[in-house]
Motif scaffolding. Sequence first.
Motif, short mmCIF file in Angstrom:
data_model
loop_
_atom_site.label_atom_id
_atom_site.label_comp_id
_atom_site.label_asym_id
_atom_site.label_seq_id
_atom_site.Cartn_x
_atom_site.Cartn_y
_atom_site.Cartn_z
N PRO A 12 0.73 -1.36 -0.22
CA PRO A 12 0.05 0.03 0.03
C PRO A 12 1.00 1.40 0.17
O PRO A 12 1.83 1.45 0.82
CB PRO A 12 -0.82 -0.07 1.33
CG PRO A 12 -0.12 -1.15 2.08
CD PRO A 12 0.70 -1.97 1.31
N ARG A 13 0.55 2.49 -0.80
CA ARG A 13 1.39 3.47 -0.91
C ARG A 13 0.41 4.62 -0.53
O ARG A 13 -0.80 4.75 -0.59
CB ARG A 13 1.59 3.78 -2.43
CG ARG A 13 2.50 2.72 -3.11
CD ARG A 13 2.80 3.07 -4.29
NE ARG A 13 3.06 4.34 -4.81
CZ ARG A 13 3.57 4.69 -5.80
NH1 ARG A 13 4.18 3.87 -6.85
NH2 ARG A 13 3.91 6.08 -6.10
N GLY A 14 0.91 5.44 0.30
CA GLY A 14 0.13 6.79 0.88
C GLY A 14 0.07 7.69 -0.14
O GLY A 14 0.78 7.67 -1.49
N GLU A 17 3.83 9.38 -0.99
CA GLU A 17 4.85 8.85 -1.71
C GLU A 17 4.10 8.81 -3.14
O GLU A 17 4.70 8.89 -4.05
CB GLU A 17 4.50 7.29 -1.18
CG GLU A 17 5.34 6.31 -1.92
CD GLU A 17 5.39 5.04 -1.62
OE1 GLU A 17 5.90 4.14 -2.38
OE2 GLU A 17 5.04 4.76 -0.58
N SER A 18 2.80 8.60 -3.38
CA SER A 18 2.20 8.53 -4.74
C SER A 18 2.29 9.87 -5.61
O SER A 18 2.72 9.74 -6.67
CB SER A 18 0.71 8.12 -4.73
OG SER A 18 0.49 6.80 -4.25
N ARG A 69 11.03 6.39 -6.51
CA ARG A 69 11.13 5.25 -5.82
C ARG A 69 11.37 5.08 -4.25
O ARG A 69 10.95 4.39 -3.34
CB ARG A 69 12.00 4.05 -6.38
CG ARG A 69 11.49 3.85 -7.89
CD ARG A 69 10.37 3.01 -8.27
NE ARG A 69 10.72 1.85 -7.57
CZ ARG A 69 9.92 0.76 -7.65
NH1 ARG A 69 8.81 0.79 -8.09
NH2 ARG A 69 10.18 -0.50 -7.11
N TRP A 70 12.21 6.08 -4.09
CA TRP A 70 13.02 6.35 -2.75
C TRP A 70 11.83 7.10 -1.86
O TRP A 70 12.21 6.89 -0.68
CB TRP A 70 14.25 6.92 -2.68
CG TRP A 70 15.35 6.31 -3.57
CD1 TRP A 70 15.46 5.05 -3.55
CD2 TRP A 70 16.35 6.72 -4.30
NE1 TRP A 70 16.54 4.60 -4.66
CE2 TRP A 70 17.09 5.94 -4.68
CE3 TRP A 70 16.71 8.31 -4.43
CZ2 TRP A 70 18.27 5.94 -5.52
CZ3 TRP A 70 18.00 8.42 -5.13
CH2 TRP A 70 18.82 7.45 -5.48
N VAL A 71 10.98 7.82 -2.42
CA VAL A 71 10.15 8.73 -1.57
C VAL A 71 9.23 8.00 -0.34
O VAL A 71 8.61 8.64 0.30
CB VAL A 71 9.18 9.43 -2.41
CG1 VAL A 71 9.86 10.47 -3.31
CG2 VAL A 71 8.25 8.74 -3.17
N ARG A 72 9.28 6.73 -0.29
CA ARG A 72 8.65 5.89 0.57
C ARG A 72 9.32 6.32 2.03
O ARG A 72 8.70 6.09 3.07
CB ARG A 72 8.42 4.64 0.42
CG ARG A 72 9.75 3.53 0.58
CD ARG A 72 9.65 2.42 0.18
NE ARG A 72 9.43 2.05 -1.15
CZ ARG A 72 9.56 0.78 -1.73
NH1 ARG A 72 9.65 -0.18 -1.04
NH2 ARG A 72 9.31 0.64 -3.09
N HIS A 73 10.62 6.58 2.11
CA HIS A 73 11.45 6.95 3.05
C HIS A 73 11.59 8.36 3.33
O HIS A 73 11.44 9.20 2.36
CB HIS A 73 12.99 6.28 2.76
CG HIS A 73 12.82 4.58 2.42
ND1 HIS A 73 12.70 3.99 3.41
CD2 HIS A 73 13.23 4.26 1.23
CE1 HIS A 73 12.65 2.72 2.55
NE2 HIS A 73 13.11 2.83 1.53
#
Length: 133
Positions: A12-14, A17-18, A69-73
């Motif tokens: 799941p992506r917030g 992040e999206s 791809r890194w923006v989840r962190h």
Amino acid sequence: MTTAESPRPRRPRGARESLASVVLGFESVIVFLGGLVVFGLGVLPAGIPDWWGIVAGSVLAVVMILAGRWVRHSWGIVVGWGLQLIVALGAILVPALGIVALVFGGLYAYATIKGGELDRRNARRAADVTNGD
């Protein structure tokens, strides 16, 4: 006989992040084209071959795609802000890149700030539903 494996469920992506990854993805195309503009106008300082404009635009575009791809962190968000700063500094060579920096910097700010707010609100709602409130 082998059984067909079911596909792995997507993570799941917030909203933050999206939205941030979409902004960086679209901006990567513009940054690559900006590198072509730097090459075409020949605005690099004396002693630096003009083709370095294409190289810089290409490398920056690839890094933006990776940063998407890194923006989840949280460090990935910081990398994205650093990339926005690099684009803004490009306005020293080509003033039109300042407009790009304003537009995409604003979009990135909206994505990271408002997206984070949406994620927190959705987490509160999910917690309320789980707790039966």
